[in-house]
Design a protein around this motif. Sequence first.
Motif, PDB file in Angstrom:
ATOM      1  N   CYS A 291     -28.745  14.792 -41.810  1.00 15.61           N
ATOM      2  CA  CYS A 291     -30.012  14.038 -41.871  1.00 15.61           C
ATOM      3  C   CYS A 291     -30.485  13.497 -40.524  1.00 15.61           C
ATOM      4  O   CYS A 291     -31.669  13.256 -40.331  1.00 15.61           O
ATOM      5  CB  CYS A 291     -29.891  12.890 -42.871  1.00 15.61           C
ATOM      6  SG  CYS A 291     -28.853  11.536 -42.278  1.00 15.61           S
TER       7      CYS A 291
ATOM      8  N   LEU B 179     -24.643  12.613 -32.927  1.00 11.99           N
ATOM      9  CA  LEU B 179     -24.555  12.134 -34.307  1.00 11.99           C
ATOM     10  C   LEU B 179     -23.221  11.410 -34.453  1.00 11.99           C
ATOM     11  O   LEU B 179     -22.170  12.021 -34.241  1.00 11.99           O
ATOM     12  CB  LEU B 179     -24.584  13.314 -35.292  1.00 11.99           C
ATOM     13  CG  LEU B 179     -25.875  14.101 -35.414  1.00 11.99           C
ATOM     14  CD1 LEU B 179     -25.651  15.319 -36.322  1.00 11.99           C
ATOM     15  CD2 LEU B 179     -26.994  13.235 -35.974  1.00 11.99           C
TER      16      LEU B 179
ATOM     17  N   GLU C  74     -27.249   8.101 -43.487  1.00  6.71           N
ATOM     18  CA  GLU C  74     -27.640   8.475 -44.857  1.00  6.71           C
ATOM     19  C   GLU C  74     -26.613   9.443 -45.428  1.00  6.71           C
ATOM     20  O   GLU C  74     -25.874   9.129 -46.333  1.00  6.71           O
ATOM     21  CB  GLU C  74     -29.046   9.078 -44.905  1.00  6.71           C
ATOM     22  CG  GLU C  74     -30.117   8.010 -44.960  1.00  6.71           C
ATOM     23  CD  GLU C  74     -31.513   8.562 -45.092  1.00  6.71           C
ATOM     24  OE1 GLU C  74     -31.688   9.691 -45.594  1.00  6.71           O
ATOM     25  OE2 GLU C  74     -32.445   7.859 -44.656  1.00  6.71           O
ATOM     26  N   CYS C  75     -26.568  10.682 -44.852  1.00  2.39           N
ATOM     27  CA  CYS C  75     -25.726  11.712 -45.467  1.00  2.39           C
ATOM     28  C   CYS C  75     -24.252  11.582 -45.087  1.00  2.39           C
ATOM     29  O   CYS C  75     -23.378  11.960 -45.841  1.00  2.39           O
ATOM     30  CB  CYS C  75     -26.234  13.098 -45.075  1.00  2.39           C
ATOM     31  SG  CYS C  75     -25.987  13.492 -43.330  1.00  2.39           S
ATOM     32  N   ALA C  76     -23.974  11.055 -43.891  1.00  2.00           N
ATOM     33  CA  ALA C  76     -22.612  10.930 -43.344  1.00  2.00           C
ATOM     34  C   ALA C  76     -21.937  12.281 -43.116  1.00  2.00           C
ATOM     35  O   ALA C  76     -20.721  12.353 -42.903  1.00  2.00           O
ATOM     36  CB  ALA C  76     -21.727  10.042 -44.236  1.00  2.00           C
TER      37      ALA C  76
HETATM   38 FE1  FES Z   1     -26.739  12.088 -41.630  1.00  2.00          FE
HETATM   39 FE2  FES Z   1     -25.054  11.522 -39.579  1.00  2.00          FE
HETATM   40  S1  FES Z   1     -25.577  10.304 -41.247  1.00  2.00           S
HETATM   41  S2  FES Z   1     -26.409  13.197 -39.777  1.00  2.00           S
END
Ligand code: FES
Length: 347
Positions: free
Chosen positions: A42, A75, A36-38
Motif C-alpha cells: 500500500c 517501506l 495499512e497492509c504491513a
Molecule cells: Fe503497506 Fe508497508 S504498510 S506497504
Amino acid sequence: MLIEIEKKSQTYQFEANAGEKLLYAGLRAGVPLPFECATGTCGSCKARVDQGDVDEGWPEAPGKERFKAAKREILMCQCSAQSDCSLSVPTKIAVFRDDDINPDHHVGLITQYDMLTSDVLRFEVELPADLSFHAGQFFVLQVPGVNGFRAYSMVNYSTGTNTLEFIIKQNPSGALSKWMFDSDRSNEQIDLFGPLGRATFHPDESHDLFMIAGGSGIAGLMSILEHGRQVNHFKHHNVALYFGVRTPADFFFAERLRAVKAQFPDRVSINIAFSNEPPTSEQLSGNDGLNYLQGMVHEHALPAVLEGGGNTMHYLAGPAPMVDALIRPLILESKVPADKIRYDKFN
Ligand code: FES
C-alpha cells in the motif's frame, strides 16, 4: 540496533533485532507508526533514511512504486536495519486506542485445516500462549520456504485465546496460497506478527454497523459479528451485512450467518449477492432468514447506505479495487464522513 524516528517535533526510539522489519520492531515497542497492509503493497509506511544502513527487503514491492531511491525512501514494513538508523516519517503518525494491544512475533502451529468451498480454505493456528485482539484485526503470516509475510484477518473473536481462525482463497500466483493448498498443512509451524489493523469494532462506540464484504474479505466481518453477538450489541443496534460471492457454490459461513440472524432477528439483516448466477430456488424461498440477491454486491449495498451515515460505522472488506470503488460513492454520494468508514487494504 537503535532506531530513531522523527516526526515534526516528536522523536521516538526503539530497538530492532537483526533482520526484523522496522515497522514490526516499532509497533512491537508501542511506537504508533503509520501502516495499512504491513506487507509491502500500500505504501503507507513510507519513511526516509536520514542516517544509517538498511536492507530494503523486497525490491519489487508495489508499495514503493513512486519512491525515489536517491532520496533514500523506504517501506518500513519491508526494510530491516543493518546499523543504528535515523528515519523521518512524512505521513501522520497514527493515534492508537488506549486498549490497543501491542503486536508481537509469534510461532504458531496449524491445527485445523478444511475446505469451505472448492477454493476457500479455513485453518486454525494454535499459539503457545493466550492473547487478545480487537474484532476486525489481522495478523501477517509467513510460511516455510516462502519469503515475506501476507496479511489475513481473524474469523474468530475471543478475549484471551491461543487460537486464531483464518480463511484463505486460492490464488494460483500467490506463493503462500500455493503452499497452503498444495497439501494438508496440519501440524506445520508458521511465523506470525500481530495483531494489526484499525478496521476494528468497539461496542463502547455504540454504533450501528453497515458492512460490505467481497469473497474472503468476510473474515474480519465474521469476527465483528461474533464479538457483537457475544456482548449482545445487536439487541440495541442494527447491523446490515452485504456479502458478495460469484455463485451459490462459492457461498460459505451460511450456518454461522443464520445463527446471528436467528439470535437477533429484528436488528440483523444479512444479504448475500451472487455476481455470476442467480440464487437457488431454495435460497429464494426465504426460509433461512438470509436475503439472496443477484448482481454485484456494491449495486445492492450502496443504495441501502443512509445519507450522512447516521450513527453507523461502515466496514469495507475485500480486494483493494472493490474497497477503492466503494469509498468514493460512500463519501461523495451518500455523504458518509470519512471517519465513519473503516477498512484495511491487503491486496
Ligand atoms: Fe503497506 Fe508497508 S504498510 S506497504
